[in-house]
Design an enzyme around this catalytic site. Structure first.
Site, mmCIF file in Angstrom:
data_model
loop_
_atom_site.group_PDB
_atom_site.id
_atom_site.type_symbol
_atom_site.label_atom_id
_atom_site.label_comp_id
_atom_site.label_asym_id
_atom_site.label_seq_id
_atom_site.Cartn_x
_atom_site.Cartn_y
_atom_site.Cartn_z
ATOM 1 N N ASP A 24 52.048 39.972 46.932
ATOM 2 C CA ASP A 24 51.825 39.286 47.998
ATOM 3 C C ASP A 24 53.463 38.953 48.822
ATOM 4 O O ASP A 24 53.517 37.979 49.575
ATOM 5 C CB ASP A 24 51.220 37.931 47.890
ATOM 6 N N LYS A 61 54.412 43.231 51.740
ATOM 7 C CA LYS A 61 54.542 44.611 51.670
ATOM 8 C C LYS A 61 54.027 45.492 52.907
ATOM 9 O O LYS A 61 54.510 46.145 53.338
ATOM 10 C CB LYS A 61 53.853 45.228 50.239
ATOM 11 N N GLY A 118 45.749 42.835 48.595
ATOM 12 C CA GLY A 118 45.446 42.590 49.989
ATOM 13 C C GLY A 118 46.778 42.609 50.742
ATOM 14 O O GLY A 118 47.462 41.663 50.643
ATOM 15 N N HIS A 119 46.838 43.658 51.671
ATOM 16 C CA HIS A 119 48.158 43.746 52.378
ATOM 17 C C HIS A 119 47.822 43.356 53.950
ATOM 18 O O HIS A 119 47.134 44.228 54.523
ATOM 19 C CB HIS A 119 48.840 45.287 52.324
ATOM 20 N N GLN A 133 50.517 45.216 44.346
ATOM 21 C CA GLN A 133 50.977 43.978 43.385
ATOM 22 C C GLN A 133 52.498 43.929 43.429
ATOM 23 O O GLN A 133 53.237 43.992 44.317
ATOM 24 C CB GLN A 133 50.379 44.374 41.828
HETATM 25 P P1 GDP Z 1 51.504 41.970 50.496
HETATM 26 O O1 GDP Z 1 50.249 41.759 49.541
HETATM 27 O O2 GDP Z 1 52.752 42.130 49.837
HETATM 28 O O3 GDP Z 1 51.157 43.196 51.662
HETATM 29 O O4 GDP Z 1 51.397 40.593 51.161
HETATM 30 P P2 GDP Z 1 50.298 39.850 51.974
HETATM 31 O O5 GDP Z 1 49.693 40.365 53.202
HETATM 32 O O6 GDP Z 1 49.164 39.457 50.692
HETATM 33 O O7 GDP Z 1 50.836 38.365 51.909
HETATM 34 C C1 GDP Z 1 51.785 37.979 52.756
HETATM 35 C C2 GDP Z 1 51.348 36.891 53.705
HETATM 36 O O8 GDP Z 1 52.615 36.681 54.773
HETATM 37 C C3 GDP Z 1 50.541 37.601 55.133
HETATM 38 O O9 GDP Z 1 49.867 36.517 55.465
HETATM 39 C C4 GDP Z 1 51.506 38.055 56.079
HETATM 40 O O10 GDP Z 1 50.801 38.120 57.250
HETATM 41 C C5 GDP Z 1 52.614 37.042 56.035
HETATM 42 N N1 GDP Z 1 53.974 37.324 56.232
HETATM 43 C C6 GDP Z 1 54.688 38.445 56.125
HETATM 44 N N2 GDP Z 1 56.023 38.326 56.332
HETATM 45 C C7 GDP Z 1 55.957 37.073 56.977
HETATM 46 C C8 GDP Z 1 57.285 36.177 57.514
HETATM 47 O O11 GDP Z 1 58.480 36.934 57.204
HETATM 48 N N3 GDP Z 1 56.939 35.047 57.802
HETATM 49 C C9 GDP Z 1 55.826 34.514 57.742
HETATM 50 N N4 GDP Z 1 55.840 33.128 57.947
HETATM 51 N N5 GDP Z 1 54.648 34.909 57.241
HETATM 52 C C10 GDP Z 1 54.891 36.341 56.801
HETATM 53 P P1 IMO Z 2 49.078 42.561 46.535
HETATM 54 O O1 IMO Z 2 49.247 44.152 46.400
HETATM 55 C C1 IMO Z 2 48.987 39.114 44.111
HETATM 56 C C2 IMO Z 2 47.050 39.185 40.305
HETATM 57 C C3 IMO Z 2 45.709 38.328 39.913
HETATM 58 C C4 IMO Z 2 45.671 38.123 38.627
HETATM 59 C C5 IMO Z 2 46.312 39.168 38.010
HETATM 60 C C6 IMO Z 2 45.284 40.273 37.385
HETATM 61 O O2 IMO Z 2 48.359 42.016 47.817
HETATM 62 O O3 IMO Z 2 50.262 42.040 46.253
HETATM 63 P P2 IMO Z 2 43.626 41.979 38.481
HETATM 64 O O4 IMO Z 2 42.608 41.717 39.699
HETATM 65 O O5 IMO Z 2 44.701 43.122 38.673
HETATM 66 O O6 IMO Z 2 42.861 41.977 37.151
HETATM 67 O O7 IMO Z 2 44.294 40.560 38.555
HETATM 68 O O8 IMO Z 2 47.148 40.028 39.023
HETATM 69 N N1 IMO Z 2 47.033 40.229 41.564
HETATM 70 C C7 IMO Z 2 47.670 39.917 42.475
HETATM 71 N N2 IMO Z 2 48.530 38.707 42.819
HETATM 72 N N3 IMO Z 2 48.863 40.003 44.818
HETATM 73 C C8 IMO Z 2 48.214 41.068 44.518
HETATM 74 O O9 IMO Z 2 48.188 42.379 45.134
HETATM 75 C C9 IMO Z 2 47.532 40.990 43.179
HETATM 76 N N4 IMO Z 2 46.622 41.801 42.488
HETATM 77 C C10 IMO Z 2 46.562 41.198 41.379
HETATM 78 O O10 IMO Z 2 45.829 37.166 40.589
HETATM 79 O O11 IMO Z 2 46.714 37.132 38.202
HETATM 80 MG MG MG Z 3 48.595 40.587 48.953
#
Ligand code: GDP
Ligand code: IMO
Ligand code: MG
Length: 423
Positions: free
Chosen positions: A13, A16, A40-41, A223
């Site tokens: 998270d 990415k 979840g991207h 991840q």
């Molecule tokens: P990923 O899994 O690495 O793609 O990241 P996620 O989408 O799960 O989580 C990142 C969260 O931070 C999302 O809700 C994005 O919209 C938000 N986000 C990304 N870059 C920024 C930033 O620079 N500032 C803020 N406030 N939010 C951001």
């Molecule tokens: P993105 O790509 C954050 C965490 C879960 C748990 C562990 C194992 O959005 O960054 P799993 O479902 O793979 O068996 O879970 O890994 N986890 C993540 N945490 N972002 C993710 O993906 C994750 N995918 C799995 O919360 O701790």
């Molecule tokens: Mg994510």
């Protein structure tokens, strides 16, 4: 031509999805190489927010080919929902999305097994997203999984039934209910019919042909490095290789073809699920980070644990991935603090100070040792160049560059595509 890799250096998270979407116009291909619907991207542009789980984050750029590689574990039900959700954006997914026939399929009983294993662990549970990731990779390594190409073969149903019978045995051993299975299977087989209409290919040829045609490829990690099956805080990890090397096996690319490695990290740390997190904050500061950063899981909605930046962990991730450029995300979330802490070392219960992630470390109650930096404590709204950053933010960036020995070439100051500052 080489393949650049973008991956998260923390516990996932990091942002990415946002950065892949920002960089995508520089590439012809964006490819996922591991993970599955546990990811979840999030992408934000034109006032709309999108959360992608299995589809690569280049999908909103019409000129880009998006590949789901062989290293991915794919849930057909989730994929159908994702594609249905994209219908209103007029994405030509038959042209812009291809899927490796060698990717592994998540079947309904994998999700039931995930729940059964988690329940049996009690307070030692991993905190899995329960998307069936672990059990599916287990079957892949155990040489009994179903692969995407199998859905086209005449004996797919037989293969499916044999695997389900095996799973049912295990589920009954765990006393886990299977009442939901009939409905899940109905959805699964409907999704399989839809799946057959997609562009299923031998993606390793597409990727390697692209090198020969001088096309640029970006591999999109899911991840984060600290959730890697080998190097993460085992057993509190995911079941795939989330590091640069995973991009080679997950796409069929030679290590000699890896170009830039973009390591992305939040200006602080978050983690969802269980497992060690030395800099975790249990106080108002952590609560403020969660609120300001809207730190709730993109896949499960769970509140994310929050804490200060952890340099030993970041250095470790940079080392195992061969990171060549750093991108710092969510700098704006730290706007609210007068002071910012950065963990430089850990203190072991014995009093010894270390800055390495040893095998033993996850078993021990380590205390973070912090360096305090002055916060910028002002809004970054409207800032459109690195030069215009407040002095304290520039100092934070230079301090990290000095410590990490890798340039920070991008700083993200908000979730929108446009809130991205290149240095
Ligand atoms: P990923 O899994 O690495 O793609 O990241 P996620 O989408 O799960 O989580 C990142 C969260 O931070 C999302 O809700 C994005 O919209 C938000 N986000 C990304 N870059 C920024 C930033 O620079 N500032 C803020 N406030 N939010 C951001
Ligand atoms: P993105 O790509 C954050 C965490 C879960 C748990 C562990 C194992 O959005 O960054 P799993 O479902 O793979 O068996 O879970 O890994 N986890 C993540 N945490 N972002 C993710 O993906 C994750 N995918 C799995 O919360 O701790
Ligand atoms: Mg994510």
């Amino acid at each position: 031509m080489k393949m650049d890799v973008l991956l998260g250096l923390q516990w996932g998270d990091e942002g990415k999805g946002k950065v892949v979407d920002v960089l995508a116009p520089q590439y012809e291909i964006v490819a996922r190489f591991q993970g599955g619907p546990n990811a979840g991207h999030t992408l934000e542009f034109d006032g709309i927010k999108h959360v992608l789980h299995q589809i690569p984050s280049g999908i909103f750029r019409s000129q880009i080919l998006n590949i789901i590689g062989n290293g991915v574990v794919l849930d057909p039900i989730v994929l159908k929902k994702e594609i249905d959700g994209l219908a209103k954006f007029k994405i030509d997914y038959k042209k812009n999305l291809v899927i490796s026939k060698k990717a592994t399929i998540i079947i309904p009983t994998h999700k039931l097994l995930d729940a059964a294993y988690e329940q049996s662990k009690g307070d030692k549970k991993i905190g899995s997203t329960l998307k069936g990731i672990g059990p599916t990779y287990q079957d892949k390594i155990g040489r009994s999984a179903l692969r995407v190409g199998d859905i086209l073969s005449a004996d797919f149903n037989e293969k499916y039934t044999a695997l389900v019978e095996k799973h049912k045995n295990t589920l009954s051993h765990f006393n886990h209910p299977i009442d939901a299975l009939a409905e899940m299977e109905e959805q699964f087989f409907a999704a399989i019919e839809f799946f057959k209409t997609l562009n299923l290919i031998d993606s390793e040829y597409v990727v390697n042909d692209a090198f020969a045609e001088n096309k640029k490829i970006l591999a999109e990690g899911a991840q984060g490095s600290l959730l890697d099956i080998d190097f993460g805080s085992y057993p509190y990890v995911t079941s795939s290789s989330t590091m640069t090397a995973g991009a080679c096996t997950g796409l069929g690319v030679s290590p000699s073809k890896i170009g830039e490695v973009f390591g992305i990290f939040k200006a602080y740390c978050t983690r969802v699920g269980s497992g060690p997190f030395p800099t975790e904050l249990f106080d108002q500061t952590g609560e403020a980070m969660r609120k300001e950063g809207n730190e709730f899981g993109s896949t499960t909605g769970r509140p994310r644990r929050c804490g200060w930046l952890d340099l030993p962990a970041l250095k470790y991730s940079i080392m195992i991935n061969g990171v060549t450029q750093l991108f710092m995300m969510k700098a704006d979330v730290l706007n609210i603090f007068e002071e910012i802490q950065v963990c430089t070392h850990y203190e072991l219960p014995s009093g010894e100070k270390i800055d390495r992630l040893s095998f033993e470390i996850s078993e021990q109650d380590v205390k973070p040792i912090y360096k305090t930096l002055k916060g910028w404590n002002c809004s970054l709204e409207g800032i459109d160049s690195y030069e215009k950053f407040p002095a304290e933010l520039k100092e934070y960036v230079s301090y990290l560059e000095k410590e990490l020995n890798v340039p920070i070439n991008l700083v993200s100051v908000g979730p929108d595509r446009s809130q991205t500052i290149l240095k």
